[in-house]
Design a protein around this motif. Structure first.
Motif, mmCIF file in Angstrom:
data_model
loop_
_atom_site.group_PDB
_atom_site.id
_atom_site.type_symbol
_atom_site.label_atom_id
_atom_site.label_comp_id
_atom_site.label_asym_id
_atom_site.label_seq_id
_atom_site.Cartn_x
_atom_site.Cartn_y
_atom_site.Cartn_z
ATOM 1 N N ARG A 15 0.820 -1.219 0.000
ATOM 2 C CA ARG A 15 0.000 0.000 0.000
ATOM 3 C C ARG A 15 0.848 1.261 0.000
ATOM 4 N N ASN A 16 2.107 1.165 0.443
ATOM 5 C CA ASN A 16 3.012 2.314 0.370
ATOM 6 C C ASN A 16 4.458 1.820 0.411
ATOM 7 N N GLU A 17 5.393 2.690 0.721
ATOM 8 C CA GLU A 17 6.805 2.330 0.641
ATOM 9 C C GLU A 17 7.250 1.367 1.738
ATOM 10 N N TYR A 18 6.474 1.259 2.810
ATOM 11 C CA TYR A 18 6.860 0.410 3.934
ATOM 12 C C TYR A 18 6.228 -0.981 3.837
ATOM 13 N N ILE A 19 6.993 -1.984 4.227
ATOM 14 C CA ILE A 19 6.483 -3.358 4.207
ATOM 15 C C ILE A 19 5.439 -3.545 5.297
ATOM 16 N N PHE A 20 5.745 -3.030 6.474
ATOM 17 C CA PHE A 20 4.788 -3.073 7.592
ATOM 18 C C PHE A 20 4.484 -1.618 7.977
ATOM 19 N N PRO A 21 3.555 -0.981 7.254
ATOM 20 C CA PRO A 21 3.286 0.456 7.444
ATOM 21 C C PRO A 21 2.387 0.747 8.647
ATOM 22 N N TYR A 22 2.888 0.426 9.814
ATOM 23 C CA TYR A 22 2.083 0.601 11.022
ATOM 24 C C TYR A 22 2.920 1.300 12.090
ATOM 25 N N ASN A 23 2.236 1.958 12.989
ATOM 26 C CA ASN A 23 2.907 2.624 14.097
ATOM 27 C C ASN A 23 3.407 1.563 15.080
ATOM 28 N N SER A 24 4.694 1.597 15.393
ATOM 29 C CA SER A 24 5.273 0.570 16.271
ATOM 30 C C SER A 24 4.618 0.582 17.653
ATOM 31 N N ARG A 25 4.200 1.764 18.099
ATOM 32 C CA ARG A 25 3.537 1.844 19.407
ATOM 33 C C ARG A 25 2.176 1.174 19.384
ATOM 34 N N SER A 26 1.493 1.270 18.254
ATOM 35 C CA SER A 26 0.192 0.607 18.127
ATOM 36 C C SER A 26 0.359 -0.910 18.150
ATOM 37 N N VAL A 27 1.423 -1.385 17.522
ATOM 38 C CA VAL A 27 1.692 -2.821 17.503
ATOM 39 C C VAL A 27 1.963 -3.322 18.914
ATOM 40 N N THR A 28 2.851 -2.641 19.638
ATOM 41 C CA THR A 28 3.174 -3.083 20.991
ATOM 42 C C THR A 28 1.977 -2.928 21.928
ATOM 43 N N ALA A 29 1.159 -1.908 21.708
ATOM 44 C CA ALA A 29 -0.031 -1.723 22.547
ATOM 45 C C ALA A 29 -1.007 -2.880 22.356
ATOM 46 N N GLY A 30 -1.203 -3.301 21.094
ATOM 47 C CA GLY A 30 -2.072 -4.444 20.824
ATOM 48 C C GLY A 30 -1.525 -5.714 21.437
ATOM 49 N N PHE A 31 -0.208 -5.898 21.329
ATOM 50 C CA PHE A 31 0.456 -7.061 21.933
ATOM 51 C C PHE A 31 0.237 -7.073 23.442
ATOM 52 N N GLN A 32 0.412 -5.917 24.078
ATOM 53 C CA GLN A 32 0.282 -5.830 25.530
ATOM 54 C C GLN A 32 -1.146 -6.119 25.991
ATOM 55 N N ARG A 33 -2.113 -5.635 25.219
ATOM 56 C CA ARG A 33 -3.512 -5.869 25.611
ATOM 57 C C ARG A 33 -3.854 -7.354 25.532
ATOM 58 N N VAL A 34 -3.415 -8.006 24.469
ATOM 59 C CA VAL A 34 -3.668 -9.443 24.339
ATOM 60 C C VAL A 34 -2.919 -10.211 25.423
ATOM 61 N N ARG A 35 -1.669 -9.845 25.644
ATOM 62 C CA ARG A 35 -0.869 -10.496 26.689
ATOM 63 C C ARG A 35 -1.544 -10.380 28.049
ATOM 64 N N ASN A 36 -2.021 -9.184 28.371
ATOM 65 C CA ASN A 36 -2.673 -8.969 29.667
ATOM 66 C C ASN A 36 -3.974 -9.751 29.776
ATOM 67 N N SER A 37 -4.720 -9.802 28.676
ATOM 68 C CA SER A 37 -5.991 -10.538 28.704
ATOM 69 C C SER A 37 -5.762 -12.029 28.909
ATOM 70 N N LEU A 38 -4.604 -12.515 28.476
ATOM 71 C CA LEU A 38 -4.255 -13.925 28.645
ATOM 72 C C LEU A 38 -3.557 -14.194 29.972
ATOM 73 N N LYS A 39 -3.318 -13.100 30.734
ATOM 74 C CA LYS A 39 -2.635 -13.201 32.034
ATOM 75 C C LYS A 39 -1.233 -13.818 31.906
ATOM 76 N N ILE A 40 -0.550 -13.452 30.829
ATOM 77 C CA ILE A 40 0.849 -13.862 30.652
ATOM 78 C C ILE A 40 1.711 -12.802 31.330
ATOM 79 N N GLU A 41 2.426 -13.199 32.359
ATOM 80 C CA GLU A 41 3.147 -12.244 33.194
ATOM 81 C C GLU A 41 4.595 -12.032 32.734
#
Length: 242
Positions: free
Chosen positions: A162-188
């Motif tokens: 869709r543009n010049e980047y292979i993964f054209p996403y905000n890195s903070r959004s990626v880590t935020a999504g990861f953290q929310r899923v991790r927390n919901s799974l209670k992975i400490e």
């Protein structure tokens, strides 16, 4: 200086955090004369630091050894897949699972993953240029060619252009999504950066030399690579022997 550290400790700050305060203050004091024309007493740190260490008010961070288990990774992939399939009011959906697997296979930091460009991908050699890769002395202009091992190359080329980047996403959004899923799974006690250690440790377990792993991780100091980014699973060693 000691009073400041005592105040920070009484407020709940850990010795590692207080040590960062001291380092920042020392850096400012060293530049006080050339930058601000203030003759600051930098030697106060030479006197205070030994005392602060003895009083256990400051200390260096413990070496982190956390790696996700195979069960945790499977749970994360399932949870991230559910999250990436949710409708986000028309916003672009982030391929969390692809990025997770790519991060482990390439040992890249999430900022590096989200900064990869199509023009830097070499399909013939299955390599990619990582621009301005983090380095102890200088990040700007520190471009490195990294191999795309295993399925990482296929994960990259299947992304939408869709543009010049292979993964054209905000890195903070990626880590935020990861953290929310991790927390919901209670992975400490699992951070996204731990995936970099997971990737490096896997390469060692597969028999790659430290010099070869450094080509993937980008480490120039092999001692740092071995001490900080390696945590081998003992149960993997019999598999290597066979």
């Amino acid at each position: 200086m000691i009073k400041h550290c005592k105040d920070r400790a009484s407020g709940g700050a850990k010795p590692q955090t207080v040590y960062h305060d001291v380092c920042y203050l020392r850096a400012v004091m060293k530049k006080a004369l050339p930058v601000f024309d203030i003759d600051a007493n930098v030697h106060v740190f030479d006197e205070a630091i030994p005392a602060l260490l003895d009083m256990k008010l400051i200390g260096k961070s413990n070496r982190r050894t956390r790696r996700p288990t195979s069960i945790e990774l499977e749970k994360l992939k399932i949870g991230l897949k559910v999250r990436q399939n949710q409708k986000k009011n028309g916003n672009v959906r982030i391929p969390y699972v692809d990025i997770l697997e790519f991060s482990i296979l390439t040992c890249m930091r999430i900022g590096e993953v989200c900064g990869l460009k199509w023009e830097d991908l070499n399909r013939e050699n299955r390599t990619i240029v990582i621009r301005d890769r983090k380095a102890p002395r200088k990040k700007e202009g520190n471009h490195m060619i990294a191999p795309l091992l295993g399925e990482s190359f296929n994960i990259a080329i299947k992304q939408n252009k869709r543009n010049e980047y292979i993964f054209p996403y905000n890195s903070r959004s990626v880590t935020a999504g990861f953290q929310r899923v991790r927390n919901s799974l209670k992975i400490e006690d699992l951070r996204y950066h731990d995936l970099r250690r997971e990737g490096a440790s896997r390469l060692f377990e597969q028999g790659y030399s430290i010099e070869e792993v450094a080509q993937v991780t980008g480490h120039r100091n092999l001692n740092v690579l071995w001490q900080v980014y390696t945590q081998l699973f003992p149960h993997k060693l019999p598999e290597k022997f066979l």
